[in-house]
Write a protein that holds these residues in place. Sequence first.
Motif, mmCIF file in Angstrom:
data_model
loop_
_atom_site.group_PDB
_atom_site.id
_atom_site.type_symbol
_atom_site.label_atom_id
_atom_site.label_comp_id
_atom_site.label_asym_id
_atom_site.label_seq_id
_atom_site.Cartn_x
_atom_site.Cartn_y
_atom_site.Cartn_z
ATOM 1 N N TYR A 98 0.803 -1.227 0.000
ATOM 2 C CA TYR A 98 0.000 0.000 0.000
ATOM 3 C C TYR A 98 0.836 1.278 0.000
ATOM 4 C CZ TYR A 98 -4.332 -2.564 0.758
ATOM 5 O OH TYR A 98 -5.424 -3.379 0.608
ATOM 6 N N HIS A 99 2.150 1.161 -0.232
ATOM 7 C CA HIS A 99 2.977 2.353 -0.052
ATOM 8 C C HIS A 99 2.591 3.488 -1.001
ATOM 9 C CE1 HIS A 99 5.687 0.808 -3.305
ATOM 10 N NE2 HIS A 99 5.964 2.092 -3.481
ATOM 11 N N SER A 100 2.705 4.674 -0.453
ATOM 12 C CA SER A 100 2.444 5.919 -1.191
ATOM 13 C C SER A 100 1.057 5.938 -1.827
ATOM 14 C CB SER A 100 3.558 6.170 -2.217
ATOM 15 O OG SER A 100 4.798 6.290 -1.534
ATOM 16 N N ARG A 128 1.854 6.413 6.580
ATOM 17 C CA ARG A 128 2.176 7.825 6.305
ATOM 18 C C ARG A 128 3.681 8.043 6.307
ATOM 19 N NH1 ARG A 128 -2.521 8.753 9.588
ATOM 20 N NH2 ARG A 128 -1.176 8.879 11.410
ATOM 21 N N ALA A 129 4.375 7.399 7.227
ATOM 22 C CA ALA A 129 5.836 7.558 7.308
ATOM 23 C C ALA A 129 6.516 7.033 6.037
ATOM 24 C CB ALA A 129 6.374 6.855 8.548
ATOM 25 N N LEU A 130 6.064 5.894 5.540
ATOM 26 C CA LEU A 130 6.634 5.359 4.304
ATOM 27 C C LEU A 130 6.338 6.281 3.127
ATOM 28 C CD1 LEU A 130 8.115 3.273 2.632
ATOM 29 C CD2 LEU A 130 6.092 1.811 2.729
ATOM 30 N N MET A 135 8.055 9.959 -0.963
ATOM 31 C CA MET A 135 7.643 11.145 -1.719
ATOM 32 C C MET A 135 8.434 12.403 -1.387
ATOM 33 S SD MET A 135 5.553 10.385 -3.990
ATOM 34 C CE MET A 135 5.067 8.746 -4.431
ATOM 35 N N THR A 136 9.463 12.265 -0.570
ATOM 36 C CA THR A 136 10.394 13.375 -0.351
ATOM 37 C C THR A 136 11.813 12.968 -0.766
ATOM 38 O OG1 THR A 136 10.728 12.782 1.980
ATOM 39 C CG2 THR A 136 9.011 14.428 1.490
ATOM 40 N N ILE A 174 -1.070 11.841 -0.464
ATOM 41 C CA ILE A 174 0.389 11.940 -0.366
ATOM 42 C C ILE A 174 0.794 13.204 0.384
ATOM 43 C CG2 ILE A 174 2.489 12.318 -1.729
ATOM 44 C CD1 ILE A 174 1.194 10.400 -3.851
ATOM 45 N N VAL A 175 0.243 14.332 -0.011
ATOM 46 C CA VAL A 175 0.608 15.600 0.623
ATOM 47 C C VAL A 175 0.196 15.594 2.103
ATOM 48 C CG1 VAL A 175 0.206 18.094 0.622
ATOM 49 C CG2 VAL A 175 0.639 16.892 -1.532
ATOM 50 N N ALA A 176 -0.988 15.070 2.406
ATOM 51 C CA ALA A 176 -1.428 15.000 3.807
ATOM 52 C C ALA A 176 -0.495 14.115 4.623
ATOM 53 C CB ALA A 176 -2.864 14.490 3.881
ATOM 54 N N SER A 177 -0.053 13.002 4.049
ATOM 55 C CA SER A 177 0.881 12.116 4.748
ATOM 56 C C SER A 177 2.195 12.823 5.038
ATOM 57 C CB SER A 177 1.142 10.859 3.919
ATOM 58 O OG SER A 177 -0.014 10.077 3.809
ATOM 59 N N VAL A 178 2.731 13.490 4.032
ATOM 60 C CA VAL A 178 3.999 14.205 4.204
ATOM 61 C C VAL A 178 3.852 15.297 5.258
ATOM 62 C CG1 VAL A 178 5.651 15.739 3.059
ATOM 63 C CG2 VAL A 178 4.893 13.635 1.919
#
Length: 194
Positions: A98-100, A128-130, A135-136, A174-178
Amino acid sequence: MPIVGHVGYTEWAYGLAKNLLAAELPRRWAHTQGVAEQADSLTGVLGADTDTLIAACLLHDIGYAPDLIDTGMHQLDGARFLRDVAGADDRLCRLVAYHSCADNEARQRDLFDVLADEFDQERPDLARALTYCDMTTGPDGRHVDVRDRLAEIHSRYGPDHVVSRSIADATPCIVASVRSVQAALSDVRQADAG
């Protein structure tokens, strides 16, 4: 007992990922190493779960390895290999699967039911950490802003590719996780300074 239980997560994951990616996909291997470096910076947020995250970061893109491609969805192909061949534990398989925000790509590829039937989702904080780590980190392993990373993916694949469409759908996730992980890191730094 899963193979991972016999040696440290990170050592096992590093060796497996290097074997699958380094020679045939050196740029993907550079990205993978950078993603794992990002994970190491989250020790203050995740504590004992950091090793699991680092292992997942090292393995998150193994589904791109030519010998592992089956569905074309690297998250699913990688997780299946980890489960069926490598003997990884369920948690690691779930993170890779399920990553990203991969559920978006699964929907685009008409594989969501397959993904959901085969793998449960992992704890949201680890997922979220993954996503944050992936994504960074740019394709060369350097750390980048999430918006730059998303733009790079769109540029690399083009607007009509399933990956671009999936990333467009997944951008809010993605943005919310970051942002969530960045806020947690900021809280840890403030607590350490205080």
